[in-house]
Scaffold this motif. Structure first.
Motif, PDB file in Angstrom:
ATOM      1  N   UNK B  67      15.245  -3.041  -7.749  1.00 10.12           N
ATOM      2  CA  UNK B  67      13.576  -2.100  -6.980  1.00 10.12           C
ATOM      3  C   UNK B  67      12.540  -2.699  -7.717  1.00 10.12           C
ATOM      4  N   UNK B 186      -5.891  -0.311  -4.444  1.00  8.33           N
ATOM      5  CA  UNK B 186      -4.869  -1.490  -2.934  1.00  8.33           C
ATOM      6  C   UNK B 186      -5.539  -1.109  -1.835  1.00  8.33           C
ATOM      7  N   UNK B 187      -5.367  -2.440  -0.985  1.00  7.81           N
ATOM      8  CA  UNK B 187      -6.286  -1.953   0.354  1.00  7.81           C
ATOM      9  C   UNK B 187      -4.693  -1.778   1.394  1.00  7.81           C
ATOM     10  N   UNK B 188      -4.941  -1.190   1.992  1.00  6.67           N
ATOM     11  CA  UNK B 188      -3.590  -1.094   3.347  1.00  6.67           C
ATOM     12  C   UNK B 188      -3.402  -3.100   3.341  1.00  6.67           C
ATOM     13  N   UNK B 189      -4.962  -3.367   4.221  1.00  7.33           N
ATOM     14  CA  UNK B 189      -4.022  -4.554   4.595  1.00  7.33           C
ATOM     15  C   UNK B 189      -3.755  -6.024   3.494  1.00  7.33           C
ATOM     16  N   UNK B 191      -2.277  -4.574   0.831  1.00  4.31           N
ATOM     17  CA  UNK B 191      -0.932  -4.172   0.693  1.00  4.31           C
ATOM     18  C   UNK B 191      -0.085  -4.971   2.097  1.00  4.31           C
ATOM     19  N   UNK B 192      -0.195  -4.769   3.166  1.00  5.52           N
ATOM     20  CA  UNK B 192       0.654  -5.044   4.788  1.00  5.52           C
ATOM     21  C   UNK B 192       0.778  -7.034   3.980  1.00  5.52           C
ATOM     22  N   UNK B 195       3.694  -7.830   1.589  1.00 10.52           N
ATOM     23  CA  UNK B 195       5.356  -8.145   2.194  1.00 10.52           C
ATOM     24  C   UNK B 195       5.265  -9.759   2.620  1.00 10.52           C
TER      25      UNK B 195
END
Ligand code: FAD
Ligand code: SF4
Lengths: 555, 248
Positions: B67, B186-189, B191-192, B195
């Motif tokens: 994790x 942290x910005x969503x883009x 974080x995307x 991945x």
């Protein structure tokens, strides 16, 4: 709903955008991927992680889960404690109670085959299943508004971050929210979703429905001495400290024995209560001193605290489910079966039905924007509708006849008529209209907490692990800032001070003797009660900066 | 310059810690876990160095179970270019951690090793110091300010007496204190994108590291509850109360 703002927002496109990672949203996401693994599906969640904002009882009926993930046991779903016994008490006073003989327990309250679970944990597990199927889940990102263009819902915009109290950009920290556009958007915010509420208004979805009714559930998780712990035991009670015969304050309490010497204990108070001096929090604290509860809790330790509103309206309070480009699912829609105090399996099922409808439309080459009519049609043909139909009169019986007589009527309906009495009862008074003026109400003198079984609000909120960035615009908005002091205080002794389970609202005395309404927004556990019960409907809950709110571990 | 940053998965700082009923440890069941806040500060500093053109590459490393990859993904969302996951399922003592980090350092040869001054779960405040000692390179702990100039770093340290400014040769281990910076959202883009960034998984054996003989935790107990205060009306009462408690 977004204004023509000048900010540059990043944009991402999906087939389906889902708001809220509760049982409804996650089940919809999983179902979409099961129907077509190539669909791009994303879920936004305002909690700092999946499960952080989930609070439930919970006795879980596995019907929907059996359909969604038949091999849930092999996959390690956290359903560990089967219900072994159902006890129901009618509480006649501070220490009196009689136990309902099993024979008279309405069928809706039989829990054989169900499990006692933490819904938060189940959601974490569902989140893992969804991610394994390729669903993108983004916790810490609330949907702040729907994107509506030409009357069509096109997705959502996430909340801005890095704004100060006045809403100005914080140096180097301001991060504008992002547009997540979907061919379809499913709203699964749970009870009293703040976008769902606006959509219902904007699309007049509730024109043909009865008003929704609500309760506030306050819950604690305890670790109790091993010798008192009976895994699988379910205890429900009605009556004291609320009304048994009258209808001024209704509700019920629960105590569920989970695994590892843990018990979940809680009180649900109907938000149709009439006395503005009533404090659901204090009612719950004194409840725990009743012998029925004390016998288990004494010598134990409280681990966690929280609160959440729930729907009580039932079938006829469900608004229209669909609008161009999207749908409401779960408690955002109002699928709770209050006669059973269960809404998770129904929320899951509604999410699955909406997902099927969206997947079918997308498969047929649909580009979204249309109304998913096949969702309400499938709902009508499902066991979910049948279940809610059988329970449709329960809430109204209670509202009109009280816990004892209403409960008896429910027994007759459920056990003798299988839930199919040939009439439907309606209750059209909204929960914010029920308070009587303070001048006509009796003050309630609540006992002081003893620090062992009962506690004060602040130490309770502490155990919800709630945190919000302090320097941000208040997420509890007053339409008219003068109403609390000028109207609610003289008329209703400003009930927000008491109905809020987190001590967010205070009337403070100024040095000059004047009064000021103080909002401690950082304490808010996101239960939504204020948005529902304020007699002036002057408080609007909106999403705070991402990740803010409670951090429930296993509620 | 390459910057290596180590991050640890710990119980989120907002969570109210509960000790297990039998005292065998802290209840982690369903509890929210996050990146150690001091490591976030170290991460932020590394990314700022990159944005300023001082660093070319930022590499995040963590030691932990499956994790712990979540925390590496956060590090990648912050702006790390790639990440190394040293998979260890057991509890890791500071000395073992230092041995592992030494091995990773030797493999990556960074110009700077940033980490938090301590992890908020066990509050050991040892790993940075031990790593620098094992590597035989300078250390600058409790950094409140960091400036890089060629192959030297100037660090303002937060010490008991106030602020101390030191200069160290690079490579060095620098441990971040609270005031070094305020980590970004942290910005969503991002974080995307995170991945899809690469994460390399290695074991202790791959690195040729053996666990140090560990400490054994014998008992965990909550801090004693504070007794309720009393109110005294006069100085005499106060003196009497203090005497009563044997405090004067
Ligand atoms: C005290 C209590 C006891 C209960 N007992 C039981 C029981 O024993 N058995 C049972 O089956 N049911 C029980 N219920 C009901 C059950 O919990 C709900 O019916 C169920 O949780 C509804 O699921 P949902 O997915 O619709 O919404 P929720 O579970 O409320 O989930 C909604 C999710 O969406 C997120 N969200 C909301 N708004 C936004 C936004 N704008 N942006 C991003 N994220 C958002 C929330 O943080 C949350 O994670 C109980 C409820 C309460 C309050
Ligand atoms: S402020 Fe409103 S939503 Fe928040 S805890 Fe209080 S009543 Fe609930």
């Amino acid at each position: 709903m977004t204004e023509n703002e000048a900010v540059e927002r990043d944009v991402m496109e999906y087939d389906v955008v889902i708001v809220g990672a509760g049982p409804a949203g996650l089940s919809a996401a999983i179902r979409l991927k099961q129907q077509n693994e190539d669909l791009a599906v994303c879920v936004v969640e305002k909690g700092s992680e999946v499960g952080a904002h989930i609070l439930s009882g919970a006795i879980f009926e596995p019907r929907a889960l059996n359909e969604l993930i038949p091999d849930w046991k092999d996959k390690g779903a956290p359903l560990n404690t089967a219900v072994s016994r159902d006890d129901i008490y009618f509480m006649t006073g501070e220490s009196g109670a009689f136990k309902m003989p099993g024979l008279f327990v309405p069928k809706t309250m039989h829990n054989h085959g169900n499990y006692i679970i933490s819904l938060g944990k189940l959601c974490r597990w569902l989140g893992e299943q969804a991610e394994a199927l390729g669903v993108e889940i983004y916790p810490g990102f609330p949907a702040q508004d729907a994107i509506i263009e030409d009357g069509i819902v096109r997705g959502i915009v996430t909340g801005d971050m890095g704004l100060d109290k006045e809403g100005k950009h914080k140096e180097g920290m301001y991060t504008p929210g992002m547009e997540l556009r979907g061919k379809y958007t499913l709203f699964a915010e749970g009870c009293r979703g703040h976008i769902g509420k606006k959509l219902i208004r904007q699309y007049e979805l509730d024109n043909d429905a009865d008003p929704q009714h609500f309760g506030i559930g306050i819950k604690e998780l305890w670790e109790i001495p091993a010798e008192k712990h009976q895994p699988g035991l379910v205890v429900h009670s009605a009556g004291w400290p609320l009304d048994l015969i009258g209808t001024g304050s209704l509700g019920g309490s629960f105590l569920y024995h989970l695994e590892d010497n843990k018990v979940a204990v809680g009180l649900i108070v109907d938000l149709s209560y009439t006395n503005p001096y009533l404090s659901p929090f204090d009612e719950f604290q004194r409840l725990k001193h009743h012998p029925v509860f004390k016998q288990y809790l004494e010598g134990g330790k409280r681990l966690s605290y929280g609160a959440r509103a729930l729907n009580k309206g039932g079938l006829y309070s469900i608004p229209k489910m669909v609008f161009p480009g999207g749908a409401l699912i779960g408690c955002d829609l109002g699928t709770m079966n209050f006669a059973k105090i269960k809404g998770s399996h129904t929320a899951m099922k509604s999410g699955m039905l909406a997902a099927d409808a969206a997947a079918t439309a997308l498969k047929a080459g649909g580009q979204g924007a249309d109304v998913l009519e096949s969702y309400p049609e499938a709902f009508k043909a499902s066991w979910l509708y049948d279940e809610l139909y059988r329970s449709r009169n329960f809430g109204v019986f209670l509202h009109k006849f009280g816990a004892l007589i209403g409960g008896a009527l429910n027994f007759i309906e459920q056990n003798l008529f299988g839930g199919k009495l040939p009439f439907t009862a309606h209750d059209r008074k909204r929960d914010h209209e029920t308070l009587v003026p303070a001048s006509q109400a009796q003050k309630i003198d609540y006992p002081k907490p003893d620090g062992k079984l009962s506690f004060d609000k602040l130490s309770s909120v502490f155990l919800s692990s709630t945190s919000h960035e302090e320097d941000q615009p208040s997420h509890l908005q007053l339409t008219d800032a003068s109403i609390p002091i000028d109207k609610n205080l003289p008329e209703y002794a400003e009930p927000a001070q008491r109905y809020c389970p987190a001590g967010v609202y205070e009337v403070v005395e100024e040095k000059d003797g004047g009064k000021r309404f103080q909002i401690n927004a950082a304490n808010c556990v996101h239960c939504k009660t204020c948005d529902i019960k304020d007699p002036a409907q002057n408080i609007t809950w909106v999403a705070p900066e991402g990740g803010g709110g409670p951090n429930y571990s296993a509620m | 310059m390459k910057v290596l940053v180590s991050v640890k998965r710990v119980v989120d700082y907002n969570v109210r810690i509960q000790v297990k009923g039998d005292g065998s440890g802290v209840n982690l069941d369903g509890v929210k876990m996050s990146m150690n806040p001091f490591d976030e500060i170290a991460m932020e500093e590394a990314v700022r160095l990159k944005e300023a053109g001082t660093a070319e590459e930022v590499i995040a490393v963590t030691i932990g179970g499956d994790k712990a990859e979540e925390q590496l993904r956060s590090a990648l969302a912050f702006g790390a270019d790639r990440a190394i996951h040293v998979k260890v399922n057991e509890e890791v003592s500071p000395l073992t951690a230092a041995r592992i980090l030494k091995a990773v350092f030797e493999k990556e040869q960074p110009g700077l090793f940033l980490m938090g001054k301590q992890a908020i779960d066990d509050d050991n405040n040892q790993t940075g110091q031990m790593t620098s000692a094992l590597l035989g390179i300078p250390q600058a702990t409790f950094a409140g300010e960091l400036k890089i100039d060629g192959n030297k770093a100037t660090v303002v340290r937060e010490v008991d007496a106030g602020l101390e400014t030191i200069e160290v040769d690079l490579p060095a281990v620098v441990t971040a204190d609270l005031r070094l910076n305020e980590p970004r959202y942290l910005k969503l883009p991002d974080i995307m994108k995170a991945k899809r960034k690469p994460v390399e998984t290695v074991s202790m054996a791959d690195l040729g590291v053996e666990a140090a003989p560990g400490l054994t935790v014998t008992k965990t107990s909550p801090p004693p509850a504070r007794a309720a205060g009393i109110k005294v009306k006069t100085v005499d009462e106060l003196v009497a109360a203090l005497k009563d408690k044997g405090l004067v």
